[in-house]
Design an enzyme around this catalytic site. Structure first.
Site, short mmCIF file in Angstrom:
data_model
loop_
_atom_site.label_atom_id
_atom_site.label_comp_id
_atom_site.label_asym_id
_atom_site.label_seq_id
_atom_site.Cartn_x
_atom_site.Cartn_y
_atom_site.Cartn_z
N CYS A 291 -61.24 -19.19 7.79
CA CYS A 291 -60.23 -20.15 8.23
C CYS A 291 -60.36 -21.49 7.51
O CYS A 291 -59.50 -22.35 7.65
CB CYS A 291 -60.30 -20.34 9.74
N ASP B 196 -52.62 -13.16 10.84
CA ASP B 196 -53.71 -14.02 10.37
C ASP B 196 -54.50 -13.26 9.31
O ASP B 196 -54.85 -12.10 9.51
CB ASP B 196 -54.62 -14.43 11.52
N ASP C 74 -56.97 -20.92 20.64
CA ASP C 74 -58.25 -20.58 20.04
C ASP C 74 -58.59 -21.62 18.98
O ASP C 74 -57.73 -22.24 18.37
CB ASP C 74 -58.27 -19.16 19.47
N ALA D 216 -46.92 -25.65 18.24
CA ALA D 216 -48.09 -25.26 17.44
C ALA D 216 -48.95 -24.23 18.17
O ALA D 216 -50.18 -24.28 18.11
CB ALA D 216 -48.92 -26.48 17.07
#
Length: 346
Positions: free
Chosen positions: A15, A66, A225, A47
């Site tokens: 990430c 993702d 998260d 968001a």
């Protein structure tokens, strides 16, 4: 196969390769407005971690994707981490995953088929653990290895957990310790001991499955998260969505011991600096706070924990649910407060 180091192909792993928040905001500002049907309960406005589309009175689809470049060298571990991280978005909305699609980009002239196969095996192992199939996907030939999932889940429309739901006075609970990005930086520099790597894998491959249980708990008001924007960045998303501020007790933050040692010694990711540049004006820290504390709260977490805002009366139940579902401890780290969308670190 054992001699290939996947991270040598990555300009930024996990990430940590996400586009910085400020840059992303500018990009999205130029995106044309699309169709917003009434059934779209969650889109891009707050968001949130995934889109939610209502099917009927009791069912809504949770959809997310993702993917990223390698954060570790072992292909099987990379696949596991990427898949765990992708499914986290479904859990963060209160959803239960039902299936996944693989997103695969590989430099076919650099990686042999057996290495690529191990990446896919790692992702499939996590999906089996989550009780879902990988039902398809798409693959392309690219310069850097990329792997992840499209995650699909279901949730009761009345139980969706959005960034905008937090209330003043809510207690903030974090389900995993911070420091994954710092460990990844240490790994690239050859500074990570075997035990520390094992600790990194422990957290990055732990499914945030408690999120599906939180959906039915009335005192839980908001969940997200903690991933590439760091704890501070994702908490600010809750603040903005809920039109509230937040306070965090730095000493109460759970920290991976090896990561704290590394960051105190000056080891951190470039993404941490980019994160601070994006939202640091909205974070208040003591003037004499050491640099490493700022690096920790902005550290990009790959497959990080859930950040939960819940009524004080529900704290014990949430902590118990985390222990029962994930075999780990949750940590009370702060509160939501009335006022401007500013994060105060005390």
């Amino acid at each position: 196969m054992d001699q290939i180091k996947l991270t040598q192909f990555s300009h930024g792993g996990g990430c940590g390769c996400k586009i910085a928040p400020a840059v992303l905001s500018k990009l999205l500002a130029h995106a044309p407005a699309g169709i917003v049907p009434p059934e779209l309960l969650v889109g891009t406005e707050t968001a949130d971690d995934a889109a939610v589309y209502q099917l009927n009175e009791r069912q809504a689809i949770v959809a997310t994707t993702d993917f990223f470049t390698p954060i570790v060298d072992d292909p099987y571990d990379f696949g596991r981490i990427a898949a765990t991280n992708a499914l986290s978005d479904v859990y963060a909305m209160g959803g239960r995953p039902i299936m996944a699609l693989a997103v695969v980009g590989m430099p076919l002239d650099k990686l042999p088929p057996e290495v690529i196969g191990r990446i896919l095996e790692g992702g499939a192992a996590v999906c089996r653990d989550a009780g879902i199939p990988i039902a398809g996907g798409h693959s392309i030939d690219v310069l850097e290895p990329i792997y992840g999932l499209v995650g699909l889940g279901v949730v009761d429309p009345a139980q969706v957990k959005k960034n905008a739901g937090a209330q003043a006075g809510d207690v903030l609970i974090l389900t995993k310790p911070l420091g994954i990005g710092i460990l990844s930086a240490g790994l690239k520099k050859g500074l990570l001991a075997d035990a520390d790597y094992a600790e990194m894998l422990r957290w990055t491959t732990l499914l945030n499955r408690v999120g599906a249980r939180l959906a039915g708990m009335g005192g839980v008001h908001a969940v997200t998260d903690v991933t590439g924007f760091g704890l501070a960045g994702h908490l600010l998303e809750i603040c903005r969505g809920s039109k509230l501020g937040a306070t965090v007790n730095f000493d109460a933050l759970p920290k991976i011991a090896a990561a704290e040692k590394l960051v105190r010694d000056g080891i951190a990711t470039g993404a941490s600096t980019r994160n601070w540049a994006s939202y640091g004006d909205d974070v208040a820290m003591a003037a004499d706070a050491p640099e490493w504390q700022r690096k920790l709260i902005t550290d990009p977490q790959t497959s990080g924990g859930l950040l939960i805002a819940c009524a004080e009366s529900g704290v014990d139940a949430v902590l118990a649910a985390i222990r029962e579902e994930q075999g780990s401890e949750g940590h009370v780290i702060g509160r939501m407060v009335a006022g401007a969308a500013v994060l105060r670190v005390e």
